[in-house]
Design a protein around this motif. Sequence first.
Motif, PDB file in Angstrom:
ATOM      1  N   ILE A  23       5.166  66.077 -37.599  1.00 19.63           N
ATOM      2  CA  ILE A  23       6.483  66.690 -36.472  1.00 19.63           C
ATOM      3  C   ILE A  23       5.303  66.123 -35.084  1.00 19.63           C
ATOM      4  N   LEU A  24       5.906  65.242 -33.969  1.00 16.11           N
ATOM      5  CA  LEU A  24       5.185  64.092 -33.142  1.00 16.11           C
ATOM      6  C   LEU A  24       5.168  65.045 -32.287  1.00 16.11           C
ATOM      7  N   PRO A  25       4.057  64.796 -31.077  1.00 19.18           N
ATOM      8  CA  PRO A  25       3.801  65.037 -30.223  1.00 19.18           C
ATOM      9  C   PRO A  25       5.574  65.527 -29.059  1.00 19.18           C
ATOM     10  N   GLY A  26       5.817  65.848 -28.570  1.00 20.33           N
ATOM     11  CA  GLY A  26       6.763  66.184 -27.688  1.00 20.33           C
ATOM     12  C   GLY A  26       8.215  66.455 -27.712  1.00 20.33           C
ATOM     13  N   GLU A  27       7.911  66.731 -29.924  1.00 19.29           N
ATOM     14  CA  GLU A  27       9.312  67.651 -30.058  1.00 19.29           C
ATOM     15  C   GLU A  27       9.350  68.671 -30.160  1.00 19.29           C
ATOM     16  N   ILE A  61       6.783  77.100 -23.146  1.00 16.39           N
ATOM     17  CA  ILE A  61       8.026  76.856 -21.675  1.00 16.39           C
ATOM     18  C   ILE A  61       9.268  77.905 -21.371  1.00 16.39           C
ATOM     19  N   PRO A  62       9.184  79.095 -20.384  1.00 16.28           N
ATOM     20  CA  PRO A  62       9.621  79.765 -20.236  1.00 16.28           C
ATOM     21  C   PRO A  62      11.421  78.415 -20.264  1.00 16.28           C
ATOM     22  N   CYS A  63      12.262  79.617 -20.754  1.00 18.08           N
ATOM     23  CA  CYS A  63      13.735  79.181 -20.488  1.00 18.08           C
ATOM     24  C   CYS A  63      14.271  77.393 -20.841  1.00 18.08           C
ATOM     25  N   LYS A  64      12.956  77.092 -21.232  1.00 17.60           N
ATOM     26  CA  LYS A  64      13.414  75.597 -21.992  1.00 17.60           C
ATOM     27  C   LYS A  64      12.730  75.125 -23.453  1.00 17.60           C
ATOM     28  N   GLY A  65      11.861  76.580 -23.759  1.00 20.89           N
ATOM     29  CA  GLY A  65      11.876  76.300 -24.879  1.00 20.89           C
ATOM     30  C   GLY A  65      10.626  76.127 -25.452  1.00 20.89           C
ATOM     31  N   THR A  66       9.804  75.877 -27.008  1.00 21.67           N
ATOM     32  CA  THR A  66       8.666  75.209 -27.465  1.00 21.67           C
ATOM     33  C   THR A  66       8.421  73.970 -27.558  1.00 21.67           C
ATOM     34  N   ILE A  67       7.222  73.070 -26.736  1.00 22.26           N
ATOM     35  CA  ILE A  67       7.185  71.617 -27.232  1.00 22.26           C
ATOM     36  C   ILE A  67       5.897  71.525 -27.984  1.00 22.26           C
ATOM     37  N   VAL A  68       5.963  71.004 -28.795  1.00 22.10           N
ATOM     38  CA  VAL A  68       5.029  70.228 -29.486  1.00 22.10           C
ATOM     39  C   VAL A  68       3.680  69.298 -27.847  1.00 22.10           C
ATOM     40  N   THR A  69       2.338  69.536 -27.675  1.00 22.97           N
ATOM     41  CA  THR A  69       1.404  69.249 -27.159  1.00 22.97           C
ATOM     42  C   THR A  69       0.959  68.170 -27.107  1.00 22.97           C
ATOM     43  N   THR A  70       0.409  66.654 -26.499  1.00 20.56           N
ATOM     44  CA  THR A  70       0.325  65.655 -26.497  1.00 20.56           C
ATOM     45  C   THR A  70      -1.283  65.810 -26.532  1.00 20.56           C
TER      46      THR A  70
END
Length: 229
Positions: A23-27, A61-70
């Motif tokens: 799972i890549l950063p930013g996904e 991130i509220p209202c955006k979802g869960t993002i894998v960190t860089t």
Amino acid sequence: MAVQQNTDEIYHILEDEICSLAILPGEALSENQLCKRFGISRTPIRSVLQRLEQNHFVQIIPCKGTIVTTIDPSVVDQIIYQRVAVECMVFRDFVQICSPMEIIEIEHLYDLLQQAAEGREHPESFDFNHFLACDLEMHHYWFHKTGKEYLWHLLTLPQADYSRFIRLDVVGARNVPSVLSEHAEMLRILREKDLNAIEPLFKVHLYGGMTRMGGKIYSDEYRIYFNHS
């Protein structure tokens, strides 16, 4: 208890996939997709994602979802600094007490590392997980023999930044020649009890990834992996 077990298993699966760059950063991690994948409701999935966020693998991130960190290069640098300081002391202790039989055991571990390096000319089929495991096992030996298992556990816990950075360095087997020669130098130090050579070697060895990556972290190939803010 069953739900707790499931969430622990799911956490470690996702942690491993992030660390291995499956799972890549930013996904984005979709709650709905994860619920479907693991056959579990949203509440335990949210618990897993919150735990991943606490350990800096994702950002919710509220209202955006869960993002894998860089990957944060400054954090990687600090973790390497810590490991150089600790491992130099542990290795120095081991050099001073190691027996001839223990040196033979280290030689065997080095042979296994060399065997794991075979086939590196074909990166697409190279087993970098096995190579990395053999590398770590050689380092683990002197922590074990000096009674520093707890320190080893702390140093090798999955880290959102450092674990992925190491994997990037290993991918493509670009670091293999350097790793082999530096481990050979560790053997020489052990045989000759050359204490003055320990710190220079471990600085080169543990900072090797930073040196090899250098400005590449700003290249198009690697830009997606790193936090450049």
